[in-house]
Every structure is written in structure tokens, then in C-alpha cells.
Design a protein around this motif. Structure first.
Motif, PDB file in Angstrom:
ATOM      1  N   THR A  49       0.760  -1.492   0.073  1.00 42.75           N
ATOM      2  CA  THR A  49       0.174   0.209  -0.162  1.00 42.75           C
ATOM      3  C   THR A  49       0.877   0.934   0.244  1.00 42.75           C
ATOM      4  O   THR A  49       0.560   2.143  -0.691  1.00 42.75           O
ATOM      5  CB  THR A  49      -0.683  -0.013   1.148  1.00 42.75           C
ATOM      6  N   GLY A  50       2.078   1.392   0.842  1.00 36.23           N
ATOM      7  CA  GLY A  50       2.963   2.499   0.227  1.00 36.23           C
ATOM      8  C   GLY A  50       3.489   2.761  -0.492  1.00 36.23           C
ATOM      9  O   GLY A  50       3.957   3.368  -1.049  1.00 36.23           O
ATOM     10  N   ALA A  51       3.979   1.634  -1.474  1.00 34.33           N
ATOM     11  CA  ALA A  51       4.750   1.108  -2.645  1.00 34.33           C
ATOM     12  C   ALA A  51       3.647   2.480  -3.270  1.00 34.33           C
ATOM     13  O   ALA A  51       4.146   2.986  -4.506  1.00 34.33           O
ATOM     14  CB  ALA A  51       5.165   0.340  -2.702  1.00 34.33           C
ATOM     15  N   MET A  52       2.221   1.720  -3.227  1.00 29.67           N
ATOM     16  CA  MET A  52       1.537   2.399  -4.913  1.00 29.67           C
ATOM     17  C   MET A  52       0.745   3.088  -4.214  1.00 29.67           C
ATOM     18  O   MET A  52       1.199   4.570  -5.499  1.00 29.67           O
ATOM     19  CB  MET A  52       0.205   1.045  -4.197  1.00 29.67           C
ATOM     20  N   LEU A  53       1.146   4.145  -3.133  1.00 28.29           N
ATOM     21  CA  LEU A  53       0.744   5.367  -2.923  1.00 28.29           C
ATOM     22  C   LEU A  53       1.721   6.300  -3.296  1.00 28.29           C
ATOM     23  O   LEU A  53       1.623   7.362  -3.980  1.00 28.29           O
ATOM     24  CB  LEU A  53       0.590   5.556  -1.674  1.00 28.29           C
ATOM     25  N   TRP A  54       2.686   5.484  -3.371  1.00 32.23           N
ATOM     26  CA  TRP A  54       4.145   6.294  -3.578  1.00 32.23           C
ATOM     27  C   TRP A  54       4.126   6.512  -4.959  1.00 32.23           C
ATOM     28  O   TRP A  54       4.393   7.650  -5.744  1.00 32.23           O
ATOM     29  CB  TRP A  54       5.684   5.945  -2.517  1.00 32.23           C
ATOM     30  N   LEU A  55       4.303   5.333  -5.854  1.00 34.48           N
ATOM     31  CA  LEU A  55       3.496   5.372  -7.149  1.00 34.48           C
ATOM     32  C   LEU A  55       2.960   6.496  -7.797  1.00 34.48           C
ATOM     33  O   LEU A  55       3.205   7.540  -8.964  1.00 34.48           O
ATOM     34  CB  LEU A  55       3.515   3.798  -7.583  1.00 34.48           C
ATOM     35  N   VAL A  56       2.109   6.808  -6.500  1.00 36.15           N
ATOM     36  CA  VAL A  56       0.477   7.227  -7.059  1.00 36.15           C
ATOM     37  C   VAL A  56       1.308   8.699  -7.258  1.00 36.15           C
ATOM     38  O   VAL A  56       0.701   9.471  -8.301  1.00 36.15           O
ATOM     39  CB  VAL A  56      -0.722   7.336  -6.449  1.00 36.15           C
ATOM     40  N   ASP A  57       1.856   9.391  -6.286  1.00 35.46           N
ATOM     41  CA  ASP A  57       2.282  10.305  -6.885  1.00 35.46           C
ATOM     42  C   ASP A  57       3.379  10.700  -7.580  1.00 35.46           C
ATOM     43  O   ASP A  57       3.685  11.704  -7.754  1.00 35.46           O
ATOM     44  CB  ASP A  57       3.000  10.061  -5.171  1.00 35.46           C
ATOM     45  N   VAL A  58       4.139   9.336  -7.593  1.00 37.33           N
ATOM     46  CA  VAL A  58       5.511   9.410  -9.011  1.00 37.33           C
ATOM     47  C   VAL A  58       4.556   9.949 -10.028  1.00 37.33           C
ATOM     48  O   VAL A  58       4.964  11.292 -10.996  1.00 37.33           O
ATOM     49  CB  VAL A  58       6.165   8.438  -8.650  1.00 37.33           C
ATOM     50  N   VAL A  59       3.546   9.261 -10.031  1.00 38.96           N
ATOM     51  CA  VAL A  59       2.872   8.970 -11.912  1.00 38.96           C
ATOM     52  C   VAL A  59       2.513  10.329 -12.207  1.00 38.96           C
ATOM     53  O   VAL A  59       2.368  11.174 -12.695  1.00 38.96           O
ATOM     54  CB  VAL A  59       1.977   7.825 -12.242  1.00 38.96           C
ATOM     55  N   THR A  60       1.547  10.964 -10.745  1.00 32.20           N
ATOM     56  CA  THR A  60       0.536  12.600 -11.223  1.00 32.20           C
ATOM     57  C   THR A  60       1.650  13.311 -10.955  1.00 32.20           C
ATOM     58  O   THR A  60       1.182  14.403 -11.754  1.00 32.20           O
ATOM     59  CB  THR A  60      -0.188  12.468  -9.644  1.00 32.20           C
ATOM     60  N   TYR A 227      -6.853   1.003  -6.287  1.00 36.38           N
ATOM     61  CA  TYR A 227      -6.561   0.549  -5.434  1.00 36.38           C
ATOM     62  C   TYR A 227      -7.103  -0.366  -4.026  1.00 36.38           C
ATOM     63  O   TYR A 227      -6.985  -0.943  -4.044  1.00 36.38           O
ATOM     64  CB  TYR A 227      -4.772   1.079  -5.292  1.00 36.38           C
ATOM     65  N   PHE A 228      -8.161   0.493  -3.396  1.00 36.16           N
ATOM     66  CA  PHE A 228      -8.253  -0.135  -2.146  1.00 36.16           C
ATOM     67  C   PHE A 228      -9.740  -0.619  -2.713  1.00 36.16           C
ATOM     68  O   PHE A 228     -10.149  -1.891  -2.110  1.00 36.16           O
ATOM     69  CB  PHE A 228      -9.021   1.113  -1.489  1.00 36.16           C
ATOM     70  N   VAL A 229     -10.230  -0.607  -3.799  1.00 38.39           N
ATOM     71  CA  VAL A 229     -10.979  -2.098  -4.459  1.00 38.39           C
ATOM     72  C   VAL A 229     -10.452  -2.793  -4.754  1.00 38.39           C
ATOM     73  O   VAL A 229     -10.895  -4.002  -4.269  1.00 38.39           O
ATOM     74  CB  VAL A 229     -12.279  -1.219  -5.807  1.00 38.39           C
ATOM     75  N   PHE A 230      -9.299  -3.058  -5.591  1.00 39.37           N
ATOM     76  CA  PHE A 230      -8.832  -4.020  -5.461  1.00 39.37           C
ATOM     77  C   PHE A 230      -8.547  -4.348  -4.228  1.00 39.37           C
ATOM     78  O   PHE A 230      -8.183  -6.260  -4.427  1.00 39.37           O
ATOM     79  CB  PHE A 230      -6.941  -3.515  -6.380  1.00 39.37           C
ATOM     80  N   LEU A 231      -8.134  -3.942  -3.042  1.00 35.76           N
ATOM     81  CA  LEU A 231      -7.618  -4.040  -1.482  1.00 35.76           C
ATOM     82  C   LEU A 231      -8.648  -5.739  -1.090  1.00 35.76           C
ATOM     83  O   LEU A 231      -8.637  -6.708  -1.168  1.00 35.76           O
ATOM     84  CB  LEU A 231      -6.832  -3.743  -0.736  1.00 35.76           C
ATOM     85  N   ALA A 232      -9.659  -5.028  -1.583  1.00 41.41           N
ATOM     86  CA  ALA A 232     -10.953  -5.917  -0.645  1.00 41.41           C
ATOM     87  C   ALA A 232     -10.988  -6.807  -1.970  1.00 41.41           C
ATOM     88  O   ALA A 232     -11.451  -8.123  -1.932  1.00 41.41           O
ATOM     89  CB  ALA A 232     -12.305  -4.787  -1.250  1.00 41.41           C
ATOM     90  N   PHE A 233     -10.798  -6.658  -3.241  1.00 41.03           N
ATOM     91  CA  PHE A 233     -10.768  -7.948  -4.264  1.00 41.03           C
ATOM     92  C   PHE A 233      -9.479  -8.849  -3.890  1.00 41.03           C
ATOM     93  O   PHE A 233     -10.136 -10.491  -4.120  1.00 41.03           O
ATOM     94  CB  PHE A 233     -10.816  -8.012  -5.856  1.00 41.03           C
ATOM     95  N   ASP A 234      -8.459  -8.306  -3.506  1.00 42.73           N
ATOM     96  CA  ASP A 234      -7.552  -9.422  -3.300  1.00 42.73           C
ATOM     97  C   ASP A 234      -8.282 -10.246  -2.002  1.00 42.73           C
ATOM     98  O   ASP A 234      -7.492 -10.986  -2.259  1.00 42.73           O
ATOM     99  CB  ASP A 234      -6.403  -8.431  -3.615  1.00 42.73           C
ATOM    100  N   LEU A 235      -8.577 -10.220  -1.000  1.00 45.08           N
ATOM    101  CA  LEU A 235      -8.634 -10.441   0.008  1.00 45.08           C
ATOM    102  C   LEU A 235      -9.212 -11.491  -0.147  1.00 45.08           C
ATOM    103  O   LEU A 235      -9.285 -12.844   0.228  1.00 45.08           O
ATOM    104  CB  LEU A 235      -9.371  -9.809   1.481  1.00 45.08           C
ATOM    105  N   PHE A 236     -10.374 -11.591  -0.239  1.00 46.15           N
ATOM    106  CA  PHE A 236     -11.640 -12.350  -1.080  1.00 46.15           C
ATOM    107  C   PHE A 236     -10.706 -13.334  -1.719  1.00 46.15           C
ATOM    108  O   PHE A 236     -11.613 -14.480  -2.154  1.00 46.15           O
ATOM    109  CB  PHE A 236     -12.783 -11.499  -1.800  1.00 46.15           C
ATOM    110  N   TRP A 237     -10.287 -12.935  -3.583  1.00 43.58           N
ATOM    111  CA  TRP A 237      -9.474 -14.135  -3.889  1.00 43.58           C
ATOM    112  C   TRP A 237      -8.421 -15.176  -3.027  1.00 43.58           C
ATOM    113  O   TRP A 237      -8.327 -15.847  -3.412  1.00 43.58           O
ATOM    114  CB  TRP A 237      -8.999 -13.305  -5.249  1.00 43.58           C
ATOM    115  N   THR A 238      -7.995 -14.258  -2.112  1.00 44.68           N
ATOM    116  CA  THR A 238      -7.151 -14.696  -1.429  1.00 44.68           C
ATOM    117  C   THR A 238      -7.675 -16.294  -0.643  1.00 44.68           C
ATOM    118  O   THR A 238      -7.158 -17.455  -0.341  1.00 44.68           O
ATOM    119  CB  THR A 238      -6.600 -14.610  -0.379  1.00 44.68           C
ATOM    120  N   VAL A 239      -8.446 -15.968  -0.192  1.00 45.77           N
ATOM    121  CA  VAL A 239      -9.561 -17.187   0.451  1.00 45.77           C
ATOM    122  C   VAL A 239     -10.557 -18.245  -0.778  1.00 45.77           C
ATOM    123  O   VAL A 239     -10.387 -19.342  -0.368  1.00 45.77           O
ATOM    124  CB  VAL A 239     -10.663 -16.244   1.308  1.00 45.77           C
TER     125      VAL A 239
END
Length: 267
Positions: A49-60, A227-239
Motif C-alpha cells: 500500500t505504501g509503495a502504491m501510494l508512492w507510485l501514484v504520487d510519482v505518476v501524478t 487500488y482500495f477496490v483491488f484490496l477488497a477483491f484481493d482479500l476475497f480472492w486469497t480465500v
């Protein structure tokens, strides 16, 4: 629900059940045992999450010079996430089999290798005439596959790959349902976003949203929401990956996954 039940388990799909059953069982597991999943998942996803937020900042901000450092951090955070997901799936696997959790230490490297291979298949699978959905599910099966039983990793991989090819139609149906659920979630998020900005905040609460609209119109805002939608999907997919893994094995196993979850509720 006797103690003589086989340690291996299968889902009720073995008798021709719907492709939605493993997803239904995933929701049931998350509803009953969120404490067995959420804590580990949060620890696993924090670096990413920290890396993705940094990536968003770098891209924008168009700071291209920082991209190499962001990529290195993303790779490390991704491997950390894979290990965390393996720990979650190891716990689910132990619950379903009613056995002590298998040792994870010796299987970490094979799991990481399979996850990397699966990512390659997702991105380049179509060029190799391999359905990308096989890579999608292979990534989720990496930990259950390597922790399921003793033996060489190559044999485990070959056996699981054979099951996946045999159940390709079923995997496609389950994937379609997952994508439909993801689409519905995205539409719901978009609808709530529009409702709050257009009606709730300005009309019902009397809040001036002029500056807020400038913020949410930027790419960074939408990348963060995605990204936060992805987190919810990723948790569900893991199980869900563990449930679908056992569904593929149902042709040679004779117990009921839903019944096993009922047993867990009484222990």
C-alpha cells in the motif's frame, strides 16, 4: 461429522454443484472467521500500500527519476504480500483439513517461483496460447498446492496443472462470476461517489464541495480508489483460491466442504 472422516476434503461441486458454491463458501468463511484472515492480510499488504501510494504520487507529479526506486520497493512489497497470503491460505487449509498447519518455511521458495510464473502467464499467456485465467488461478493455488502433501514441487505442479486443464470450463465460469462481482463493486463505488458529491454533501449537509471536486477530478484520486477496490477483491480472492483449489480436486475426494465449515463452527 466423525473423527474418522478423511483428512482430505472436497467441495459439494464434486456432485455437479454450481460454480458459485466455492465463492459462497468463501463469504461464509470470511463471515465466520474474519479474525483468522484480516490481521495477517493487513500486515501483508501494508508495504505494498505504501509503495502504491508512492507510485501514484510519482505518476501524478511526473517524477520519472523516482520510478526505479519505486519499482524495487514494489517488487519487495509484492514478495512480502505473497508470503502473507501463503500464511492465510495455510491457516484456511489447516481449518478445512482439521489438521495442524503444515510447515511453511520449506515451501516459501517454491511458492514464490510459482507466483512469479503465474504472473508471467497472466501478462504473456495469450502470446503463448495459454489462457490467462490459468495464470490467475495458478497464482492463488501456489500455496495450497505446495502445502497440500509431501513430494517434489515439480510433481505437485504437474498434478495441479492437469486438474486445472481438466476443469478449465469451471474455472472460466468462476472467473466470470468474480469479474461480474468486481464490476458491480466498481459501479457501487462510482454511484456512492457521485451521490455524496452531487447530493449528500452540498444539498443535505450544506457543504461547499468546490475544492473537493478539484481534488477528486485528478488521476491520483481515482488511482487510489481503484487500488482500495483491488484490496477488497484481493482479500476475497486469497480465500476463494483455497476453496476453488479443493473444488478441482473433488473428483477424487469424498467429503463435503460446507459440512467441514459447519464442523469448524462448533469447535
Amino acid at each position: 461429522m466423525g473423527a474418522t472422516r478423511e483428512p482430505e476434503i472436497a467441495s459439494e461441486l464434486g456432485s455437479g454443484g454450481a460454480a458459485t458454491v466455492p465463492l459462497d463458501l468463501t463469504l461464509e468463511y470470511l463471515r465466520r472467521y474474519p479474525e483468522r484472515v484480516l490481521g495477517i492480510y493487513l500486515l501483508a499488504i501494508l508495504p505494498m500500500t505504501g509503495a502504491m501510494l508512492w507510485l501514484v504520487d510519482v505518476v501524478t507529479a511526473q517524477r520519472r527519476s523516482a520510478l526505479p526506486a519505486v519499482c524495487v520497493l514494489l517488487v519487495a512489497a509484492t514478495v512480502w504480500r505473497w508470503v502473507g497470503q501463503a500464511m492465510i491460505q495455510r491457516r484456511i487449509q489447516a481449518d478445512l483439513r482439521r489438521e495442524a498447519p503444515p510447515q511453511l518455511r520449506g515451501s516459501i521458495l517454491p511458492i514464490i517461483v510459482v507466483r512469479a510464473l503465474a504472473n508471467f502467464m497472466i501478462t504473456w499467456g495469450s502470446l503463448l496460447i495459454i489462457p490467462a485465467l490459468l495464470g490467475f488461478w495458478l497464482a492463488g493455488f501456489a500455496a495450497p498446492m505446495m502445502l497440500e502433501e509431501h513430494g517434489r514441487s515439480t510433481r505437485k505442479f504437474a498434478r495441479t496443472w492437469q486438474w486445472m486443464q481438466h476443469g478449465l470450463t469451471r474455472l472460466a465460469r468462476t472467473t466470470s462470476i468474480l469479474l461480474l462481482l468486481l464490476l458491480l463493486v466498481c459501479l457501487a463505488v462510482l454511484g456512492m461517489h457521485t451521490l455524496f458529491l452531487g447530493t449528500v454533501l452540498p444539498s443535505l449537509l450544506g457543504i461547499d464541495v468546490t475544492e473537493l471536486q478539484l481534488t477528486v477530478s485528478g488521476a491520483g484520486w481515482w488511482l487510489a480508489i481503484g487500488y482500495f477496490v483491488f484490496l477488497a477483491f484481493d482479500l476475497f480472492w486469497t480465500v476463494a483460491s483455497v476453496m476453488v483449489f479443493y473444488d478441482l480436486r473433488s473428483s477424487r475426494l469424498g467429503t463435503d466442504l460446507r459440512a467441514r465449515l459447519q464442523e469448524l463452527a462448533t469447535t
